[in-house]
Design a protein around this motif. Structure first.
Motif, PDB file in Angstrom:
ATOM      1  N   VAL A 133       0.829  -1.210   0.000  1.00  0.00           N
ATOM      2  CA  VAL A 133       0.000   0.000   0.000  1.00  0.00           C
ATOM      3  C   VAL A 133       0.861   1.258   0.000  1.00  0.00           C
ATOM      4  O   VAL A 133       0.595   2.201  -0.758  1.00  0.00           O
ATOM      5  N   MET A 134       1.892   1.302   0.789  1.00  0.00           N
ATOM      6  CA  MET A 134       2.732   2.507   0.851  1.00  0.00           C
ATOM      7  C   MET A 134       3.443   2.755  -0.484  1.00  0.00           C
ATOM      8  O   MET A 134       3.593   3.901  -0.899  1.00  0.00           O
ATOM      9  N   GLU A 135       3.840   1.699  -1.171  1.00  0.00           N
ATOM     10  CA  GLU A 135       4.463   1.858  -2.485  1.00  0.00           C
ATOM     11  C   GLU A 135       3.451   2.409  -3.482  1.00  0.00           C
ATOM     12  O   GLU A 135       3.777   3.279  -4.293  1.00  0.00           O
ATOM     13  N   ARG A 136       2.216   1.906  -3.419  1.00  0.00           N
ATOM     14  CA  ARG A 136       1.171   2.371  -4.333  1.00  0.00           C
ATOM     15  C   ARG A 136       0.845   3.848  -4.096  1.00  0.00           C
ATOM     16  O   ARG A 136       0.598   4.593  -5.042  1.00  0.00           O
ATOM     17  N   MET A 137       0.831   4.256  -2.842  1.00  0.00           N
ATOM     18  CA  MET A 137       0.466   5.645  -2.530  1.00  0.00           C
ATOM     19  C   MET A 137       1.531   6.638  -2.991  1.00  0.00           C
ATOM     20  O   MET A 137       1.247   7.820  -3.156  1.00  0.00           O
ATOM     21  N   GLN A 138       2.749   6.169  -3.221  1.00  0.00           N
ATOM     22  CA  GLN A 138       3.822   7.060  -3.639  1.00  0.00           C
ATOM     23  C   GLN A 138       3.955   7.134  -5.160  1.00  0.00           C
ATOM     24  O   GLN A 138       4.675   7.988  -5.673  1.00  0.00           O
ATOM     25  N   GLU A 139       3.278   6.274  -5.890  1.00  0.00           N
ATOM     26  CA  GLU A 139       3.337   6.286  -7.345  1.00  0.00           C
ATOM     27  C   GLU A 139       2.333   7.289  -7.913  1.00  0.00           C
ATOM     28  O   GLU A 139       1.402   7.713  -7.228  1.00  0.00           O
ATOM     29  N   PRO A 140       2.523   7.679  -9.194  1.00  0.00           N
ATOM     30  CA  PRO A 140       1.597   8.647  -9.810  1.00  0.00           C
ATOM     31  C   PRO A 140       0.164   8.129  -9.843  1.00  0.00           C
ATOM     32  O   PRO A 140      -0.079   6.948 -10.092  1.00  0.00           O
ATOM     33  N   ILE A 195      -8.989   5.802  -0.720  1.00  0.00           N
ATOM     34  CA  ILE A 195      -9.014   4.733  -1.712  1.00  0.00           C
ATOM     35  C   ILE A 195      -8.513   5.225  -3.066  1.00  0.00           C
ATOM     36  O   ILE A 195      -7.745   4.540  -3.741  1.00  0.00           O
ATOM     37  N   SER A 196      -8.915   6.416  -3.479  1.00  0.00           N
ATOM     38  CA  SER A 196      -8.489   6.910  -4.790  1.00  0.00           C
ATOM     39  C   SER A 196      -6.991   7.206  -4.824  1.00  0.00           C
ATOM     40  O   SER A 196      -6.383   7.178  -5.888  1.00  0.00           O
ATOM     41  N   GLN A 197      -6.399   7.479  -3.694  1.00  0.00           N
ATOM     42  CA  GLN A 197      -4.955   7.739  -3.652  1.00  0.00           C
ATOM     43  C   GLN A 197      -4.148   6.477  -3.968  1.00  0.00           C
ATOM     44  O   GLN A 197      -3.026   6.562  -4.457  1.00  0.00           O
ATOM     45  N   THR A 198      -4.709   5.303  -3.739  1.00  0.00           N
ATOM     46  CA  THR A 198      -3.969   4.053  -3.974  1.00  0.00           C
ATOM     47  C   THR A 198      -4.094   3.571  -5.419  1.00  0.00           C
ATOM     48  O   THR A 198      -3.457   2.571  -5.778  1.00  0.00           O
ATOM     49  N   ALA A 199      -4.881   4.238  -6.261  1.00  0.00           N
ATOM     50  CA  ALA A 199      -5.000   3.839  -7.665  1.00  0.00           C
ATOM     51  C   ALA A 199      -3.734   4.229  -8.424  1.00  0.00           C
ATOM     52  O   ALA A 199      -3.209   5.329  -8.261  1.00  0.00           O
ATOM     53  N   VAL A 200      -3.219   3.304  -9.230  1.00  0.00           N
ATOM     54  CA  VAL A 200      -2.017   3.562 -10.021  1.00  0.00           C
ATOM     55  C   VAL A 200      -2.255   3.106 -11.460  1.00  0.00           C
ATOM     56  O   VAL A 200      -3.204   2.388 -11.750  1.00  0.00           O
ATOM     57  N   TYR A 201      -1.388   3.544 -12.356  1.00  0.00           N
ATOM     58  CA  TYR A 201      -1.432   3.085 -13.732  1.00  0.00           C
ATOM     59  C   TYR A 201      -1.087   1.610 -13.805  1.00  0.00           C
ATOM     60  O   TYR A 201      -0.231   1.134 -13.052  1.00  0.00           O
ATOM     61  N   ARG A 202      -1.722   0.877 -14.687  1.00  0.00           N
ATOM     62  CA  ARG A 202      -1.420  -0.558 -14.855  1.00  0.00           C
ATOM     63  C   ARG A 202      -0.061  -0.746 -15.483  1.00  0.00           C
ATOM     64  O   ARG A 202       0.320  -0.011 -16.399  1.00  0.00           O
ATOM     65  N   ASP A 203       0.652  -1.766 -15.040  1.00  0.00           N
ATOM     66  CA  ASP A 203       1.972  -2.069 -15.570  1.00  0.00           C
ATOM     67  C   ASP A 203       1.933  -3.048 -16.733  1.00  0.00           C
ATOM     68  O   ASP A 203       2.961  -3.358 -17.304  1.00  0.00           O
ATOM     69  N   ASP A 204       0.751  -3.531 -17.089  1.00  0.00           N
ATOM     70  CA  ASP A 204       0.647  -4.566 -18.126  1.00  0.00           C
ATOM     71  C   ASP A 204       1.154  -4.086 -19.454  1.00  0.00           C
ATOM     72  O   ASP A 204       0.912  -3.197 -20.059  1.00  0.00           O
TER      73      ASP A 204
END
Length: 70
Positions: free
Chosen positions: A4-11, A61-70
């Motif tokens: 979660v902390m990694e996700r919150m720091q990504e764009p 919750i919206s802060q943890t959304a990140v771009y997909r890496d696929d």
């Protein structure tokens, strides 16, 4: 799976930034109404509390959304 902390720091995608900002506004408005120094009906205070909680949850919750890496 990312932590979660990694996700919150990504764009964050633009759509979720908008949701986050609206959530922050709802939290602020609900908090101001709930703590108003004037006498308000109990139902208004209750609804303001629900609005503040919903805004906080939407922002978190919206802060943890990140771009997909696929």
């Amino acid at each position: 799976m990312k932590k979660v902390m990694e996700r919150m720091q990504e764009p964050t995608p633009k759509f979720f930034k908008t949701i986050r900002n609206l959530g922050l506004v709802l939290t602020a408005v609900g908090s101001v109404i709930a703590t108003a120094p004037v006498s308000l009906p109990a139902i208004v205070i209750t609804i303001a509390g629900y609005i503040a909680v919903a805004g906080g949850i939407a922002s978190a919750i919206s802060q943890t959304a990140v771009y997909r890496d696929d």
